[in-house]
Design a protein around this motif. Structure first.
Motif, mmCIF file in Angstrom:
data_model
loop_
_atom_site.group_PDB
_atom_site.id
_atom_site.type_symbol
_atom_site.label_atom_id
_atom_site.label_comp_id
_atom_site.label_asym_id
_atom_site.label_seq_id
_atom_site.Cartn_x
_atom_site.Cartn_y
_atom_site.Cartn_z
ATOM 1 N N TRP A 41 0.833 -1.211 0.000
ATOM 2 C CA TRP A 41 0.000 0.000 0.000
ATOM 3 C C TRP A 41 0.868 1.261 0.000
ATOM 4 C CZ3 TRP A 41 -0.865 3.542 4.220
ATOM 5 C CH2 TRP A 41 -1.883 4.473 3.993
ATOM 6 N N SER A 44 2.410 1.452 -3.661
ATOM 7 C CA SER A 44 1.529 1.686 -4.805
ATOM 8 C C SER A 44 0.609 2.893 -4.632
ATOM 9 C CB SER A 44 0.676 0.440 -5.064
ATOM 10 O OG SER A 44 -0.161 0.169 -3.944
ATOM 11 N N THR A 45 0.155 3.130 -3.401
ATOM 12 C CA THR A 45 -0.817 4.210 -3.170
ATOM 13 C C THR A 45 -0.165 5.466 -2.615
ATOM 14 O OG1 THR A 45 -2.546 2.560 -2.754
ATOM 15 C CG2 THR A 45 -2.981 4.818 -2.012
ATOM 16 N N GLN A 46 0.759 5.303 -1.692
ATOM 17 C CA GLN A 46 1.393 6.454 -1.048
ATOM 18 C C GLN A 46 2.707 6.848 -1.710
ATOM 19 O OE1 GLN A 46 -0.437 8.035 1.147
ATOM 20 N NE2 GLN A 46 -1.965 6.413 0.810
ATOM 21 N N ASN A 102 -6.342 6.050 4.206
ATOM 22 C CA ASN A 102 -6.722 5.309 3.004
ATOM 23 C C ASN A 102 -8.096 5.732 2.493
ATOM 24 O OD1 ASN A 102 -6.154 3.110 1.092
ATOM 25 N ND2 ASN A 102 -7.885 2.095 2.061
ATOM 26 N N ARG A 105 -8.315 9.008 0.688
ATOM 27 C CA ARG A 105 -7.646 8.970 -0.614
ATOM 28 C C ARG A 105 -6.501 9.980 -0.736
ATOM 29 N NH1 ARG A 105 -10.598 5.210 -0.389
ATOM 30 N NH2 ARG A 105 -11.947 4.362 -2.018
ATOM 31 N N GLN A 107 -3.179 11.185 -1.693
ATOM 32 C CA GLN A 107 -2.288 10.724 -2.751
ATOM 33 C C GLN A 107 -0.879 10.491 -2.239
ATOM 34 O OE1 GLN A 107 -3.181 9.827 -5.920
ATOM 35 N NE2 GLN A 107 -5.192 10.027 -4.977
#
Length: 391
Positions: A41, A44-46, A102, A105, A107
């Motif tokens: 996570w 890929s997300t943070q 999370n 959202r 970024q």
């Protein structure tokens, strides 16, 4: 005494002990469920770099040592079960912070915030585990059953080392990271409820307990064992940093069950040294298979060997720490084992992501070298242990 088999007392498995053992399992699950999913996570997300992820995962290991020196003071001046409950609540609350990030959202999270969150999570998890294993589980057992109680309860948290990552990967694939985080919070919440269901009688606090002490925290004369255990778990942590397969952790559980049975039937009257040596040889064999073979059977056999080896090693090292402890140091021996086990995994994960991300072969070779060094070192550590044990 060159061999030892832990006796089984059916009367140990009463309601209160079951509740504490399951609470121990769920508390470990709430942390281990994030082992393979949180770095993914963050990447890929943070959009954190592998080096930053490594620092964040390693910060958990440092946090484990933060509150340990206050454990004796806290359990003497406050209700010991209340201290544990609040620490587990803090584990859940810190995980809720990640859920909030999370869901909003974001970024990009602040790197320093993630490091602080992991450090704080390690601190409160360490406090909760120390109080639970060194005090509450012992308090639910008769004096002649306490070694068996320590041995049995440790198996519950050991099972979480395979079931936690497996559950996290499965939930992440099927339902997303938010459900993984909610599951971790749910495990912590149920652990709190189970601890609250057990009655612990009030004990008058001692007046001469120092605020800072090594009591229930660290056993100084167990340092050689601590270093040897850390080497092993460092290698395991590096291995976990490159393993993102549900099947790997499922087969680890098979290995754990095999180790549990073998301790009862194969190693019952064997030399104490044989369990750790056999466990390390199995784990070396697993790494050699992963490095040199690509057949499908390897991806089933290697993790089973890792679980088998870890089960043998964890049980034996725990009993060695207990045997090293002097009068009224049983709780301290438990905490020392916990610190060596958990911090080794955390720092191994950190090194794995920081140094070996995307290069599984180098990670496997490094783990293999660490296991070999640990095996050579254990031949000296075991002789030292036989000379210095107190039980």
């Amino acid at each position: 005494m060159n061999s030892q088999s832990t006796p089984v007392h059916i009367r140990l498995w009463h309601r209160e002990f079951w509740l504490m053992a399951i609470a121990n399992f769920l508390l470990a699950m709430s942390v281990y469920i994030l082992v393979p999913t949180l770095p993914r996570w963050l990447l890929s997300t943070q959009h954190l770099s592998p080096m930053e992820i490594g620092v964040a995962m390693g910060a958990f290991g440092l946090g484990l040592f933060l509150l340990g020196m206050f454990v004796s003071f806290l359990v003497q001046h406050f209700r010991r079960n209340v201290v544990c409950i609040w620490a587990v609540i803090a584990v859940g609350a810190l995980t809720v912070l990640l859920y909030y990030l999370n869901e909003q959202r974001f970024q990009s999270c602040d790197f320093q915030f993630i490091v602080i969150q992991r450090f704080a999570l390690g601190a409160v998890f360490g406090l909760a585990q120390m109080v639970l294993t060194s005090t509450l589980i012992i308090d639910t057992s008769e004096s002649f059953q306490r070694t068996e109680a320590n041995h049995s309860a440790a198996w519950f948290s050991r099972f979480a080392l395979s079931l936690g990552p497996m559950t996290g990967l499965l939930l992440d694939r099927l339902m997303g990271f938010s459900i993984v985080l909610l599951s971790a919070v749910g495990c912590a919440a149920v652990a709190v409820l189970l601890i609250m269901m057990v009655h612990f009688p009030f004990r008058a606090p001692q007046d001469d307990v120092p605020t800072v002490s090594l009591d229930r925290f660290f056993l100084p004369h167990g340092f050689p064992l601590f270093v040897n255990l850390q080497l092993i778990m460092l290698a395991v942590g590096i291995l976990f940093s490159v393993v993102l397969s549900e099947m790997f952790y499922a087969m680890m559980m098979v290995g754990f069950l095999a180790a549990l049975l073998s301790q009862r039937f194969v190693f019952r009257n064997a030399e104490v040294k044989s369990e750790v040596v056999s466990g390390l040889i199995l784990m070396i064999a697993a790494l050699l298979m992963l490095i040199t073979r690509t057949q499908q059977i390897v991806f089933y056999a290697a993790p089973a060997f890792v679980g088998f080896g870890l089960g043998l090693i964890g049980s034996r090292f725990l009993l060695c720490f207990i045997k090293l402890s002097r009068h009224c140091q049983r709780g301290t021996s438990q905490s020392t084992f916990l610190l060596g086990w958990e911090s080794g995994i955390a720092w191994g994960l950190g090194l794995g992501y920081a140094l070996f991300y995307g290069d599984s072969d180098r990670a496997f070779v490094t783990s293999l070298v660490l296991f070999v060094v640990a095996l050579v070192l254990y031949n000296f550590t075991h002789n030292w242990f036989c000379t210095h044990k107190n039980r």
